[in-house]
Design a protein around this motif. Structure first.
Motif, short mmCIF file in Angstrom:
data_model
loop_
_atom_site.label_atom_id
_atom_site.label_comp_id
_atom_site.label_asym_id
_atom_site.label_seq_id
_atom_site.Cartn_x
_atom_site.Cartn_y
_atom_site.Cartn_z
N UNK A 117 0.82 -1.22 0.00
CA UNK A 117 0.00 0.00 0.00
C UNK A 117 0.84 1.26 0.00
N UNK A 360 -4.03 6.57 7.54
CA UNK A 360 -3.53 5.30 6.98
C UNK A 360 -4.05 5.00 5.56
N UNK A 361 -5.23 5.48 5.22
CA UNK A 361 -5.74 5.25 3.86
C UNK A 361 -5.08 6.18 2.85
N UNK A 380 -4.32 4.70 14.79
CA UNK A 380 -5.21 3.55 14.94
C UNK A 380 -5.61 3.30 16.39
N UNK B 338 -10.21 -2.06 10.27
CA UNK B 338 -9.13 -2.44 9.36
C UNK B 338 -9.12 -1.50 8.16
N UNK B 339 -7.93 -0.97 7.84
CA UNK B 339 -7.83 -0.16 6.62
C UNK B 339 -7.21 -1.02 5.53
N UNK B 340 -7.83 -1.04 4.37
CA UNK B 340 -7.30 -1.83 3.26
C UNK B 340 -7.40 -3.32 3.54
N UNK B 341 -6.48 -4.09 2.96
CA UNK B 341 -6.51 -5.54 3.14
C UNK B 341 -5.71 -5.94 4.36
#
Lengths: 384, 347
Positions: A117, A360-361, A380, B338-341
């Motif tokens: 990511x 985080x995204x 988080x 949860x962010x993403x996978x």
């Protein structure tokens, strides 16, 4: 795929609440001793003892176990997070080089999961994969051999990151590939070394630390000796410890005990996993394939002899040469304070981008990109 | 029937007929018209009494590997839909099943998946009443995709939903967290954590029925923590009801091996998917919580059931509802979504 049997140790006693409580009480008493000893100069709320946990796994486990909330409420002590997340300190330059290679039609590109990511200057592996690039997630570097052998008409390339824990496995895979005559494998080497980073932190006048909580995993490879110069030259207490709450508390207790007694030594609170001399075989294989080089860390700049590159015998495996990738310029967001976060000079929450454009995204800075980054952990788990 | 599904099996001719026949047989040889384009359901026959309402749900299933310890894609598809209905307080009565098959899938494997789907359906007395089959070119699908839709009947009355969480309600779960995710990851990556972990994939209709019976109208929220795990479900409920939720780590049932796997891969157990778990929010009076717990303990799918936390206060306007974990050692932290996978970390 080879089957891998993994032994799961029962670590329950290292999560024992009574043991944890006893250690917390003892740490508090020791802080008072430090405060008395230094006549109020250290160990008070105005001038707290600053300890740094260097490793990203420590950072995350301190949050996950709730220790962060306990330390936050403990007078006279601050626990700061250091530059020990290998994903976070990988530069855009290295990521961009890897992405340029991964975008080629003739390449199968392999990477560790938590790199997927992470944004380079323009895109991430995740985006590239959606665009049709062949990206493979691997758990262990030995999978590189399997992938290269199963795709003889493709080039297999790998973004090689990680500290001393991860690097021996990569060195082993490269050495084996050479022995097997595998010619379609290459790596973008971006591996880093922990002790030079500790030196750089101690030598930085902006950094105000009173002790290091050192990573158990890295020490299983390098042993205790490489930390000696840090303890000696900078009078810096160093304690190696494990990752369960009781390990971390014991590490902090030993550090504060050193301060209370005016000692600055290298000690180990993780004897069940760490041999004093580390793992000579792993170091040997690392030195057969790699050699130290000056390296740029994301957020920290260039640190002398803090990175690894393939040595002359293995330079054929260098992906940058093989694919003629030109070095790009390192661009970081000017408002981003990751550099300060990584040296413990500011908390993630003190950065104006934190949670306001950087999350985080949509990470803007190094420390938000990986699951073990300091900013990501604060975002988080924190009560901000 | 040929050994492998070919594109021609989807062309509508003789081969399609063969495949169709094969599917119906494996699904338990239900009445000849079973997989017609539509099904006619008789509400009286289904036992929908006065005030009864229909619940309708749909879900698609894509999983690699298609067979894993404790289940396969067929069982998962039927359980998933039964569970979606059950947590709505409904008794599942009829399911549709649509298959997207990539050419080259071995017929025998398709048969296995269908048989396990049929077995769960029979166990829960649910009929697979209609369906569809498409065969697509190699590369257009990953072997097999299944969509199931389901219809269930609820008696109405007690309102259950994510907006019904109120301070003081206790939060219960019927067993260990995370078995499904770790079973699937282990099978996919060839990892083995000191012996096998089995997926918890199971139909929850029976267990939920027993809990509703035991706790009367005191059950206010029910959700199955599938993808995104307990973290997603609790955050959603906290958001819908605008309450803070507190969970006690010491009370949360987790298999040691799953815990070890999480430590190794860097996963948070609260993010792991479950396929046979239900979270209940129950008002704590008239012994309802104790009765529900006993009902779960008496059921094979609820032996490790536990009270894991409770709803704290209503959240002030403008503030963010939080799910807070009280950790084993007495600290606190947020349980995040949860962010993403779910991705393994490097060290």
């Amino acid at each position: 795929m080879i089957g891998r049997e993994i032994v799961v140790l029962n670590e329950e006693r290292f999560r024992d609440p009574r043991l944890a409580k006893a250690l917390i009480d003892r740490i508090q008493k020791l802080i008072e001793t430090v405060a008395q000893r230094k006549e109020g100069l250290l160990g008070t709320d105005e001038n707290p003892i600053n300890l740094m946990e260097v490793c990203g796994t420590h950072t995350v486990n301190i949050f996950r176990s709730g220790l962060r909330s306990i330390f936050d409420e403990m007078p006279g002590l601050r626990l700061l997070s250091g530059p020990g997340c290998p994903v976070c300190v990988t530069t855009n330059m290295d990521i961009d080089a890897a992405l340029a290679i991964a975008a080629r039609d003739d390449v199968v590109f392999a990477t560790f999961g938590d790199m997927v990511k992470v944004p380079g200057s323009k895109k991430s592996f995740a985006v590239l994969k959606a665009e049709g690039a062949s990206i493979r997630l691997i758990y262990s570097p030995t999978e590189l051999i399997e992938i290269a052998e199963s795709a003889p008409d493709k080039q297999v390339s790998f973004l090689s990151i990680g500290f001393e824990t991860t690097t021996p496995g990569i060195a082993y895979a490269i050495k084996k590939a050479k022995a097997l005559g595998i010619r379609n494998l290459s790596i973008v080497a971006s591996n880093k070394l922990v002790p030079p980073a500790l030196n750089a932190l101690c030598a930085n006048p902006d950094v105000n630390l009173n002790g290091f909580v050192l990573p158990g995993h890295v020490t299983t490879i390098i042993g205790l000796a490489p930390y000696e110069p840090v303890a000696r030259d900078f009078a810096m207490p160093c304690v190696v410890t494990g990752f369960e709450p009781v390990d971390i508390l014991r590490g902090v207790e030993m550090l504060v005990a050193q301060l209370s007694e005016g000692r600055a030594e290298v000690e180990c609170a993780y004897r069940r996993a760490v041999p004093v001399n580390g793992n000579p075989d792993a170091r040997k294989i690392m030195s057969q394939v790699f050699e130290p080089t000056d390296m740029r860390w994301r957020g920290l700049g260039v640190i002398p002899q803090s990175g690894l590159k393939l040595n002359a015998q293995y330079e054929d495996f260098d992906a940058r040469n093989r694919f003629n990738v030109e070095a790009s310029e390192e661009i970081e967001n000017p408002k981003c304070r990751c550099g300060d976060v990584l040296i413990g000079k500011c908390l993630p929450t003190e950065c104006e981008l934190f949670g306001r454009g950087c999350d985080p995204e949509h990470p803007l800075g190094a420390c938000m990109v990986s699951s073990e980054g300091t900013c990501a952990a604060y975002y988080r788990f924190g009560f901000t | 029937m040929e050994k492998m599904i070919r594109l021609a099996h989807g062309a509508g001719g003789v081969l399609s007929h063969e495949l169709h026949k094969y599917i119906v047989e494996r699904l338990g040889g239900q009445d000849a018209s079973a997989l017609a384009d539509g099904a006619v359901l008789d509400l009286d026959e289904m036992g929908a009494g006065q005030g009864g309402r229909l619940v309708f749900t749909t879900d698609s299933f894509v999983i690699v590997p298609r067979k894993f310890p404790g289940g396969d894609i067929g069982k998962l598809a039927v359980c998933g839909t039964i569970n979606d209905l059950a947590v709505m307080g409904a008794r599942p009565v009829a399911i549709s099943m649509a298959l997207v098959i990539e050419e080259g899938l071995e017929t025998e494997k398709l048969g296995e998946y269908l048989e396990s789907a049929a077995m769960v359906a029979a166990e829960c007395d649910v009929r697979i009443v209609t369906g569809d089959t498409k065969v697509v070119e190699r590369g257009s699908a990953d072997r097999l995709f299944i969509n199931t839709s389901g219809i269930g009947i609820t008696e109405g009355g007690n309102e259950i939903g994510p907006q019904m969480a109120r301070p003081g309600q206790k939060i219960l779960i019927n067993g260990n967290l995370g078995d499904h995710s770790i079973a699937v990851v282990s099978a996919r990556e060839g990892l083995s954590f000191a012996g096998q972990i089995e997926s918890d994939c199971a139909p929850l209709f029976g267990l939920i029925g027993n809990v509703l019976e035991a706790a009367g109208g005191k059950v206010k929220v029910m959700r199955d923590p599938t993808r995104g795990g307990l973290a997603s479900v609790l955050n959603e409920i906290a958001g819908s009801s605008r309450v803070n939720i507190r969970i006690d780590e010491a009370e949360i049932p987790v298999n040691d091996k799953v815990m070890g796997a999480c430590g190794l891969l860097g996963y948070d157990v609260f993010h792991l998917a479950n396929e046979g778990k239900c979270v209940f929010f129950i008002e704590d009076d008239d012994g309802a919580v104790e009765n529900a717990l006993q009902a779960m303990h008496a059921h094979p799918l609820g032996r490790d059931a536990a009270v894991i936390g409770e709803v704290e206060g209503i959240v002030d306007e403008g503030a963010t509802p939080r799910v807070i974990l009280k950790t084993i050692i007495g600290g606190r932290r947020i349980i995040d979504v949860l962010t993403g996978d779910l991705l393994p970390r490097i060290c």
